[in-house]
Design a protein around this motif. Sequence first.
Motif, mmCIF file in Angstrom:
data_model
loop_
_atom_site.group_PDB
_atom_site.id
_atom_site.type_symbol
_atom_site.label_atom_id
_atom_site.label_comp_id
_atom_site.label_asym_id
_atom_site.label_seq_id
_atom_site.Cartn_x
_atom_site.Cartn_y
_atom_site.Cartn_z
ATOM 1 N N PHE A 145 0.845 -1.207 0.000
ATOM 2 C CA PHE A 145 0.000 0.000 0.000
ATOM 3 C C PHE A 145 0.881 1.258 0.000
ATOM 4 O O PHE A 145 0.652 2.209 -0.750
ATOM 5 N N ALA A 146 1.899 1.260 0.858
ATOM 6 C CA ALA A 146 2.734 2.462 1.017
ATOM 7 C C ALA A 146 3.591 2.737 -0.212
ATOM 8 O O ALA A 146 3.965 3.881 -0.465
ATOM 9 N N ARG A 147 3.902 1.689 -0.965
ATOM 10 C CA ARG A 147 4.674 1.892 -2.199
ATOM 11 C C ARG A 147 3.785 2.387 -3.333
ATOM 12 O O ARG A 147 4.221 3.172 -4.174
ATOM 13 N N SER A 148 2.551 1.914 -3.370
ATOM 14 C CA SER A 148 1.707 2.203 -4.534
ATOM 15 C C SER A 148 0.852 3.460 -4.366
ATOM 16 O O SER A 148 0.256 3.935 -5.327
ATOM 17 N N THR A 149 0.763 4.000 -3.146
ATOM 18 C CA THR A 149 -0.120 5.152 -2.914
ATOM 19 C C THR A 149 0.677 6.459 -2.946
ATOM 20 O O THR A 149 1.693 6.576 -2.249
ATOM 21 N N PRO A 150 0.221 7.444 -3.725
ATOM 22 C CA PRO A 150 0.931 8.733 -3.740
ATOM 23 C C PRO A 150 0.937 9.364 -2.346
ATOM 24 O O PRO A 150 -0.073 9.336 -1.640
ATOM 25 N N ALA A 151 2.093 9.905 -1.968
ATOM 26 C CA ALA A 151 2.261 10.473 -0.622
ATOM 27 C C ALA A 151 2.716 11.932 -0.746
ATOM 28 O O ALA A 151 3.214 12.353 -1.795
ATOM 29 N N ARG A 152 2.564 12.661 0.384
ATOM 30 C CA ARG A 152 3.000 14.070 0.382
ATOM 31 C C ARG A 152 4.464 14.155 0.817
ATOM 32 O O ARG A 152 4.829 13.600 1.874
ATOM 33 N N LEU A 153 5.271 14.826 0.013
ATOM 34 C CA LEU A 153 6.704 14.909 0.303
ATOM 35 C C LEU A 153 6.995 16.039 1.294
ATOM 36 O O LEU A 153 6.447 17.136 1.158
ATOM 37 N N MET A 154 7.844 15.752 2.265
ATOM 38 C CA MET A 154 8.183 16.746 3.298
ATOM 39 C C MET A 154 9.677 16.685 3.594
ATOM 40 O O MET A 154 10.199 15.579 3.708
ATOM 41 N N PRO A 155 10.326 17.830 3.782
ATOM 42 C CA PRO A 155 9.867 19.158 3.412
ATOM 43 C C PRO A 155 9.591 19.221 1.916
ATOM 44 O O PRO A 155 10.163 18.448 1.140
ATOM 45 N N THR A 156 8.755 20.183 1.516
ATOM 46 C CA THR A 156 8.369 20.317 0.110
ATOM 47 C C THR A 156 9.604 20.490 -0.770
ATOM 48 O O THR A 156 10.398 21.403 -0.544
ATOM 49 N N PRO A 211 14.787 8.439 -3.559
ATOM 50 C CA PRO A 211 13.914 9.257 -2.713
ATOM 51 C C PRO A 211 14.129 10.743 -3.006
ATOM 52 O O PRO A 211 15.265 11.170 -3.231
ATOM 53 N N ARG A 212 13.035 11.495 -3.008
ATOM 54 C CA ARG A 212 13.117 12.932 -3.345
ATOM 55 C C ARG A 212 12.912 13.819 -2.119
ATOM 56 O O ARG A 212 12.957 15.038 -2.227
ATOM 57 N N ALA A 213 12.630 13.213 -0.973
ATOM 58 C CA ALA A 213 12.407 14.011 0.248
ATOM 59 C C ALA A 213 12.711 13.134 1.455
ATOM 60 O O ALA A 213 12.832 11.899 1.341
ATOM 61 N N ILE A 214 12.801 13.762 2.614
ATOM 62 C CA ILE A 214 13.099 13.022 3.852
ATOM 63 C C ILE A 214 11.888 12.222 4.307
ATOM 64 O O ILE A 214 12.009 11.129 4.863
ATOM 65 N N LYS A 215 10.693 12.777 4.043
ATOM 66 C CA LYS A 215 9.483 12.114 4.546
ATOM 67 C C LYS A 215 8.434 12.017 3.445
ATOM 68 O O LYS A 215 8.224 12.986 2.703
ATOM 69 N N TYR A 216 7.780 10.864 3.353
ATOM 70 C CA TYR A 216 6.645 10.650 2.444
ATOM 71 C C TYR A 216 5.453 10.298 3.315
ATOM 72 O O TYR A 216 5.383 9.201 3.878
ATOM 73 N N ASP A 217 4.518 11.243 3.423
ATOM 74 C CA ASP A 217 3.389 11.079 4.331
ATOM 75 C C ASP A 217 2.170 10.573 3.557
ATOM 76 O O ASP A 217 1.705 11.251 2.629
ATOM 77 N N LEU A 218 1.643 9.416 3.965
ATOM 78 C CA LEU A 218 0.534 8.817 3.213
ATOM 79 C C LEU A 218 -0.807 9.399 3.648
ATOM 80 O O LEU A 218 -0.969 9.779 4.811
#
Length: 339
Positions: A116-127, A142-149
């Motif tokens: 689920f976590a791989r296939s679902t778009p997440a919000r990148l943080m910091p932007t 990876p493009r950000a430190i955090k990917y929030d689902l």
Amino acid sequence: MKTLVRELTYSRPFAWFVLWPALWMGVMVFRRTGRTPWFAYWAMRRLYCITRGRSNRWLVRLLAAPPEAASPSVAGLLATVGEAERDAALDSLRRDGFVVLGRRLTDAQIESLIEFARSTPARLMPTPSDGPVIDRFDSKRPRAIKYDLPEPALIEHPVVQELLADRSLRDFARRYLGCEPINDLVAMWWSTAHSSAASSEAAQLYHFDMDRPQFLKLFFYLTDVTSDTGPHCYIRASHRERPAALWRDGRHQDEEVLRLHGADSEVEITAPRGTLIAVDTSGFHKGKPLARGHRLILQLEYTSALFGQEYARIRVPPSEFWRAEREANPVFMARFSVA
Ligand SMILES: O=C(O)CCC(=O)C(=O)O
């Protein structure tokens, strides 16, 4: 000048003439609308520091629902934990602010959540400064430190629903909080080694949570977590006591926290995937910046009252799960409404 004004907001006269009236007004609004005005939420956070936590205990007495009678058998992940072991775990949690409750998820459950976590778009943080802000996690790039689902998608996952309905977890939270718990957040995020500098936005600096008067977070590690792959860190017993200088809201530098609390009070919680950890995050905690790899974590939050930070009210589909849970547990499921 800025520091002076800030310090003034921590003073006792300010508390008596501004913060207590604001909090009291906020409680009245909350009782009528279920919403907390921003100024009352801010007053709650300031008063928590000024009164060393006592104002929150008063709020809990005022707002929390009394606990349901304990059932002798509670089905779920902690069903195999005997009474003595459960009470010892609760004692550790009260004493230290956290307790590791062992590996509780099966490989099948973990794999399903990872998928689920791989296939679902997440919000990148910091932007990130370039590219989309919403993206799928790619462990190679990876493009950000955090990917929030996103929470609305997360709560439709069958394993998450099992955990939400888990009576043994709710019973554990009920015993810790001393009242009928309410779910106020379900969250899941990837942490990556995109940058080695600690990110404030990704909660990699020491802080305490104070979104509500009282709460307990249950974390499930979904990847193996070593010292290099972003352990959750906690300052032992800091939910009960802390040096005067740390009764201040905001992020704190490691050096300051470790100097004032003592370096030996820091615990890095390393554990294999599937491990459940209960944490009272009103104590100092952070996610350690990753030296390599990535970490996936799932969090369920249990609270005494929805007073405080704005919370998400979620309209859920009229599925059997939501209908049954909403009807059987109106307090716990208060922020979900069936469409
Ligand atoms: O990523 C972490 O381990 C820290 C999480 C955190 O600060 C929180 O959930 O309040």
